[in-house]
Design a protein around this motif. Sequence first.
Motif, PDB file in Angstrom:
ATOM      1  N   THR A   1     -73.515   6.546  70.706  1.00 23.88           N
ATOM      2  CA  THR A   1     -73.150   5.407  71.556  1.00 23.88           C
ATOM      3  C   THR A   1     -74.290   5.174  72.536  1.00 23.88           C
ATOM      4  O   THR A   1     -75.242   5.954  72.586  1.00 23.88           O
ATOM      5  N   GLU A   2     -74.179   4.140  73.292  1.00 23.57           N
ATOM      6  CA  GLU A   2     -75.016   3.995  74.481  1.00 23.57           C
ATOM      7  C   GLU A   2     -74.369   4.838  75.573  1.00 23.57           C
ATOM      8  O   GLU A   2     -73.289   5.383  75.382  1.00 23.57           O
TER       9      GLU A   2
ATOM     10  N   TRP B   1     -72.028  12.864  77.081  1.00 22.84           N
ATOM     11  CA  TRP B   1     -73.485  12.732  77.201  1.00 22.84           C
ATOM     12  C   TRP B   1     -73.971  13.998  77.890  1.00 22.84           C
ATOM     13  O   TRP B   1     -73.598  14.281  79.028  1.00 22.84           O
TER      14      TRP B   1
END
Length: 188
Positions: A146-147, A108
Amino acid sequence: MPGRTPTEAYFRYIEPIQRALNFIAVGRFSVGRDARGLRIAAIENATLNNGDATSIRSTSLGPLFLTTGLRLRIVRIDLGNEPFDCQMRGYWYSIFAPAEKEIISFHWTPDVTGLERSFPHMHIGNVVSGGGSVLPDRFHKLHIPTEVVPAEAIVRFAIEELGVVVRSGLDRATVLQALSVHSPQPLR
């Protein structure tokens, strides 16, 4: 979690993440910073074992390696005696087979620009996807959305799905219970 000082806020935030990773790996987080210490509002990289791969072991796959890094920021908040907080601003978790053969990675990087992907995503490593007939030369480069994935979920995945053993002296069932009752730090 808030703290009285930037350092206290950092350690309160990192401690549950450190504890979860230490169920399967030996290591400490360190912040790549200058001699002035943690700077307010600056993005800092905190890496497990200075970014070096950490050995873990799987009952089915044998020796594996884990790399973990977090991007964190200390901010001022209006909360009385604890005016500092630590916020996650990104992460990278990777599990490798020997010879640096990536199995899976979670990234992320919300602060990137250009062609990079700023959303949370994962990569299925070439060691897993390379033998397939779907995009065999580049499937491992795809950014699968994705989260946001907390470190605790990575540890649970490694134990339950990859057969990674918990460290000596720890009970697997107790570790899995601890990972399910401790919710990850909220991301802000």
